[in-house]
Scaffold this active site. Sequence first.
Site, PDB file in Angstrom:
ATOM      1  N   SER A 135      -7.034  47.906  20.674  1.00 37.15           N
ATOM      2  CA  SER A 135      -6.932  48.784  19.502  1.00 37.15           C
ATOM      3  C   SER A 135      -7.009  48.013  18.195  1.00 37.15           C
ATOM      4  O   SER A 135      -7.228  48.603  17.132  1.00 37.15           O
ATOM      5  CB  SER A 135      -5.615  49.557  19.551  1.00 37.15           C
ATOM      6  N   HIS A 188      -7.713  34.717  21.396  1.00 35.29           N
ATOM      7  CA  HIS A 188      -6.556  34.819  20.507  1.00 35.29           C
ATOM      8  C   HIS A 188      -6.336  33.493  19.783  1.00 35.29           C
ATOM      9  O   HIS A 188      -6.063  33.465  18.580  1.00 35.29           O
ATOM     10  CB  HIS A 188      -5.315  35.200  21.300  1.00 35.29           C
ATOM     11  N   SER A 220      -3.206  43.236  17.646  1.00 36.14           N
ATOM     12  CA  SER A 220      -2.944  41.813  17.417  1.00 36.14           C
ATOM     13  C   SER A 220      -3.596  41.326  16.134  1.00 36.14           C
ATOM     14  O   SER A 220      -3.014  40.530  15.391  1.00 36.14           O
ATOM     15  CB  SER A 220      -3.443  40.989  18.612  1.00 36.14           C
TER      16      SER A 220
END
Length: 450
Positions: free
Chosen positions: A243, A281, A246
């Site tokens: 979505s 990430h 993060s």
Amino acid sequence: MDVTLLGTGAPQGLPRPGCPCAACANAVGDEARAATALLVDGALMIDLTPGPAFAAARAGQSLAGVRQVLLSHPHDGPAMEVPAGLPQPGRVADGRELALLDGHRVRAVAVDIPGTGYEISGADGERLLYLPPGAALAGLGNGNGRAAGGGEAGTGPYDLVLLDVVKRPDALARLRASGAVDAATDVVAVHLDHGVPPGPELHRRLAAVGARAVADGSTLVVGEFHAVPDLPRRTLVLGGARSGKSVEAERRLAAFPDVVYVATGGTRDGDQDWAQRVSLHRERRPGSWRTVETCDLLPLLGAGPGTEAVGAGAEARGPGREGAGPDAEAGGPGAGPGTGRPAGMSPLLIDCLALWLTHVMDDVGAWDDATWEAGGREALRKRTDALVAALRETRRPVVAVSNEVGSGVVPATPAGRRFRDELGRLNAAFAAECEQVLLVVAGQALALRG
């Protein structure tokens, strides 16, 4: 010292000529921005904007008293006119200082791209810093609190800073780490382009990092008190898979130094998909952030003895600190003098609570029905209650990420339903202790609280 912003946009302006994007289409009224240019006390002009005489008149100013015109960067936007009567624009060599007849002092400061920043001091000691588009001050390190050779900003915090916050949040982080920006500094975003939708979303993102934007023609009084954006100490960011939750959480801390990223997922041997997710990430995070891989969150929140010790099995990473060991979070390089923050107050980004809950449910045997009924439920409650209590008492800025799983398909197994229910309870309890709660849907952040 008065500063009139004749323009606040990127060199090509906003909207960009001929650009059909949604951001440019919505850049109307106060959100339409000409190339950034400053008029200081009617005597000093920094950079040029299209039709500067008209822009000044619209702002109730005149260029008749301008005695110096300085440029900060090579211009790549529309052709600029120099109105008749203005001095010929020029650049100042890094480190050189000009003393103007009206009492202003201008010092050219080095930046990390082609261009020049300017530090301007008024007759009464007010100080402002102006940086060109896409620039950060050179020599200030990378935002982890360690200077890289004695930067320019060493004489205390500025009263006003004008910089490209949207494209270079790390530039603001570096200034904060050096002490050049503190809680009382007025941080104004300039060189605004179409990378962020104008209007409420732009102002929301800027407020989240302690900055603001103003309309073209605004006059700012350097050193005058104004309402500084109220930064929440605790924020919970919820969202479904992919979505953007993060990214939103990381964006909220990108302009702050010495962030500690707490990764609760760890590694999974043989799982290439998981390894790829972790790698993405890591690549997205600023290089100055330190990573701690642990599910022992209470010490990090400061809920027990040795509040800066990392939990068992933790791994700390940072620039040049791969595998730094369990003491790597002790105070942190950015803590202490010059950061405006005592040791142990580095911001925490916890990603994510769903993986933390999975780990704790493993620990208490929550997946087995018999174990669950024989004490697993009570053991889990104690662990989640302790986490929420630690959040309530923490003095550190915290941004936590969690999954919102209660709106989808009902899990087919009792264990799946148990996890869904317990994560819902944890999210609700965690949110109750946060000043701000966001729900991210399709990359758009919706404020549920704050």
